[in-house]
Design a protein around this motif. Sequence first.
Motif, PDB file in Angstrom:
ATOM      1  N   VAL A 182      67.160  74.179  42.073  1.00  0.00           N
ATOM      2  CA  VAL A 182      66.974  75.212  42.494  1.00  0.00           C
ATOM      3  C   VAL A 182      67.839  76.249  41.269  1.00  0.00           C
ATOM      4  N   SER A 183      68.911  75.890  41.176  1.00  0.00           N
ATOM      5  CA  SER A 183      69.803  76.654  40.481  1.00  0.00           C
ATOM      6  C   SER A 183      69.493  76.545  38.928  1.00  0.00           C
ATOM      7  N   ASP A 184      68.932  75.301  38.713  1.00  0.00           N
ATOM      8  CA  ASP A 184      68.742  75.232  37.282  1.00  0.00           C
ATOM      9  C   ASP A 184      67.018  75.608  37.077  1.00  0.00           C
ATOM     10  N   GLY A 185      66.537  76.365  37.872  1.00  0.00           N
ATOM     11  CA  GLY A 185      65.078  77.077  37.670  1.00  0.00           C
ATOM     12  C   GLY A 185      63.851  76.276  38.088  1.00  0.00           C
ATOM     13  N   MET A 186      64.344  74.850  38.725  1.00  0.00           N
ATOM     14  CA  MET A 186      63.078  74.194  39.184  1.00  0.00           C
ATOM     15  C   MET A 186      62.679  74.560  40.689  1.00  0.00           C
ATOM     16  N   GLN A 187      61.805  74.130  41.178  1.00  0.00           N
ATOM     17  CA  GLN A 187      61.099  74.098  42.373  1.00  0.00           C
ATOM     18  C   GLN A 187      61.528  72.794  43.000  1.00  0.00           C
ATOM     19  N   ALA A 188      62.323  72.726  44.113  1.00  0.00           N
ATOM     20  CA  ALA A 188      62.869  71.501  44.851  1.00  0.00           C
ATOM     21  C   ALA A 188      62.610  71.288  46.181  1.00  0.00           C
ATOM     22  N   PHE A 189      62.141  69.995  46.334  1.00  0.00           N
ATOM     23  CA  PHE A 189      61.631  69.707  47.635  1.00  0.00           C
ATOM     24  C   PHE A 189      62.192  68.320  48.167  1.00  0.00           C
ATOM     25  N   ASP A 190      62.291  68.273  49.673  1.00  0.00           N
ATOM     26  CA  ASP A 190      62.658  67.012  50.397  1.00  0.00           C
ATOM     27  C   ASP A 190      61.478  66.023  50.136  1.00  0.00           C
ATOM     28  N   ILE A 191      61.703  64.828  50.141  1.00  0.00           N
ATOM     29  CA  ILE A 191      60.630  63.675  50.058  1.00  0.00           C
ATOM     30  C   ILE A 191      59.884  63.886  50.980  1.00  0.00           C
ATOM     31  N   GLY A 192      59.704  64.591  52.064  1.00  0.00           N
ATOM     32  CA  GLY A 192      58.635  64.711  53.117  1.00  0.00           C
ATOM     33  C   GLY A 192      57.615  65.490  52.727  1.00  0.00           C
ATOM     34  N   TRP A 193      57.922  66.222  51.428  1.00  0.00           N
ATOM     35  CA  TRP A 193      56.858  67.016  50.833  1.00  0.00           C
ATOM     36  C   TRP A 193      55.808  66.521  50.011  1.00  0.00           C
ATOM     37  N   ILE A 194      56.166  65.240  49.572  1.00  0.00           N
ATOM     38  CA  ILE A 194      55.257  64.475  48.557  1.00  0.00           C
ATOM     39  C   ILE A 194      54.120  64.443  48.787  1.00  0.00           C
ATOM     40  N   ASP A 195      53.597  64.261  50.280  1.00  0.00           N
ATOM     41  CA  ASP A 195      52.345  64.105  50.556  1.00  0.00           C
ATOM     42  C   ASP A 195      51.486  65.493  50.274  1.00  0.00           C
ATOM     43  N   GLN A 196      52.159  66.394  50.424  1.00  0.00           N
ATOM     44  CA  GLN A 196      51.376  67.834  49.976  1.00  0.00           C
ATOM     45  C   GLN A 196      51.425  68.162  48.579  1.00  0.00           C
ATOM     46  N   LEU A 197      52.343  67.657  47.731  1.00  0.00           N
ATOM     47  CA  LEU A 197      52.725  68.185  46.424  1.00  0.00           C
ATOM     48  C   LEU A 197      51.793  67.349  45.652  1.00  0.00           C
ATOM     49  N   ALA A 198      51.380  65.944  46.020  1.00  0.00           N
ATOM     50  CA  ALA A 198      50.816  65.193  45.278  1.00  0.00           C
ATOM     51  C   ALA A 198      49.441  65.298  44.451  1.00  0.00           C
ATOM     52  N   PRO A 199      48.579  66.084  45.416  1.00  0.00           N
ATOM     53  CA  PRO A 199      47.046  66.217  44.972  1.00  0.00           C
ATOM     54  C   PRO A 199      47.120  67.261  43.685  1.00  0.00           C
ATOM     55  N   ARG A 200      48.257  68.196  43.623  1.00  0.00           N
ATOM     56  CA  ARG A 200      48.354  69.171  42.431  1.00  0.00           C
ATOM     57  C   ARG A 200      49.360  68.766  41.272  1.00  0.00           C
ATOM     58  N   VAL A 201      49.510  67.338  41.043  1.00  0.00           N
ATOM     59  CA  VAL A 201      50.645  66.982  40.092  1.00  0.00           C
ATOM     60  C   VAL A 201      49.722  66.340  39.024  1.00  0.00           C
ATOM     61  N   ASP A 202      50.129  66.475  37.711  1.00  0.00           N
ATOM     62  CA  ASP A 202      49.342  65.908  36.651  1.00  0.00           C
ATOM     63  C   ASP A 202      50.202  64.796  36.163  1.00  0.00           C
ATOM     64  N   ALA A 203      51.627  64.550  36.398  1.00  0.00           N
ATOM     65  CA  ALA A 203      52.463  63.382  36.199  1.00  0.00           C
ATOM     66  C   ALA A 203      53.502  63.273  37.062  1.00  0.00           C
ATOM     67  N   VAL A 204      53.833  62.054  37.310  1.00  0.00           N
ATOM     68  CA  VAL A 204      55.177  61.661  37.948  1.00  0.00           C
ATOM     69  C   VAL A 204      56.141  61.039  37.031  1.00  0.00           C
ATOM     70  N   LEU A 205      57.251  61.514  37.070  1.00  0.00           N
ATOM     71  CA  LEU A 205      58.283  60.771  36.434  1.00  0.00           C
ATOM     72  C   LEU A 205      59.501  60.501  37.358  1.00  0.00           C
ATOM     73  N   ASN A 206      59.470  59.022  37.743  1.00  0.00           N
ATOM     74  CA  ASN A 206      60.442  58.622  38.829  1.00  0.00           C
ATOM     75  C   ASN A 206      61.561  58.083  38.119  1.00  0.00           C
ATOM     76  N   THR A 207      62.751  58.535  38.691  1.00  0.00           N
ATOM     77  CA  THR A 207      64.118  57.971  38.449  1.00  0.00           C
ATOM     78  C   THR A 207      64.709  57.247  39.434  1.00  0.00           C
ATOM     79  N   VAL A 208      64.250  57.008  40.543  1.00  0.00           N
ATOM     80  CA  VAL A 208      64.727  56.548  42.040  1.00  0.00           C
ATOM     81  C   VAL A 208      64.576  55.077  41.879  1.00  0.00           C
ATOM     82  N   PRO A 209      65.646  54.242  42.076  1.00  0.00           N
ATOM     83  CA  PRO A 209      65.135  52.737  42.117  1.00  0.00           C
ATOM     84  C   PRO A 209      65.203  52.280  43.540  1.00  0.00           C
TER      85      PRO A 209
END
Length: 281
Positions: A182-209
Amino acid sequence: MIRNLMVIGGDQRMRMLTKLLTNEGYTVNELGTDKGDGGEERISQADALLFPYPFAVKEDRVPTMNDEVISPRWVLERAKPGIPVLAGKGLDAYITEMTSSSKPFVLRHYMDDPIFAQRNADISAEAAVYELMKRSRCMLDEETVLVLGYGLFGRAIARILKAFHTEVWVVARREKQRMQAVSDGMQAFDIGWIDQLAPRVDAVLNTVPAVLLDEALLGRFSADVLLLELASPPYGMDLSAAAKMNLSATVLPSLPSRYAPLSAARALKDASMRLMMEGSL
């Protein structure tokens, strides 16, 4: 004084690392590269061993460019005790084993060097955005991109995308990382929000193993979403489920080596010189 080095295995970065260290005045021999000779005598003469990054050992073998089978134990048995050993992941158990048999070494991890860690993240992030641009059908300023994870790598990706005026959404498990986003100017969410965010996303870049996108969550994304897997196994998405759903999921390993090997080698060279200066036993 450390003057004689042995560079062991790796990818194109390590070949370039040899040249860069030679230009710095070191005597450098290679093992497990396209020009390595594998001489035992040269191992015993080395003042430091440089194993590859990011993995020094996989399945009891050092990754090599020429399919040569190199046992890390075989190398350490022939090296002088007490010398610095620089490495990526996987060598710790072998160093512990040698130490228990009265042959200690000074193990240094490249990623423990904060300057290297940041530079490697920056190179990887630029490569990741490049891969996204190659696959996208529109300008980045028209896209909404979900970045999973906000460590050094995820943050570097998000900041590059933001510079292209991309709509960047960050999902991170830790509150501190979300606050940083948020300090960097992004919108940030907890992982519980993925379900709601997913339909509006054009691309996903994952860095989590660690798997965040299971089959149920993957089903929430649009059919033409771009999924770029940038983490190491077990990855952040269920790739078999994505394949069954005909989603465009691409695994992109070793980005620095493939995208900017010389820059990656320079980062390794600088880190190696700093780590070797920390001394030996």
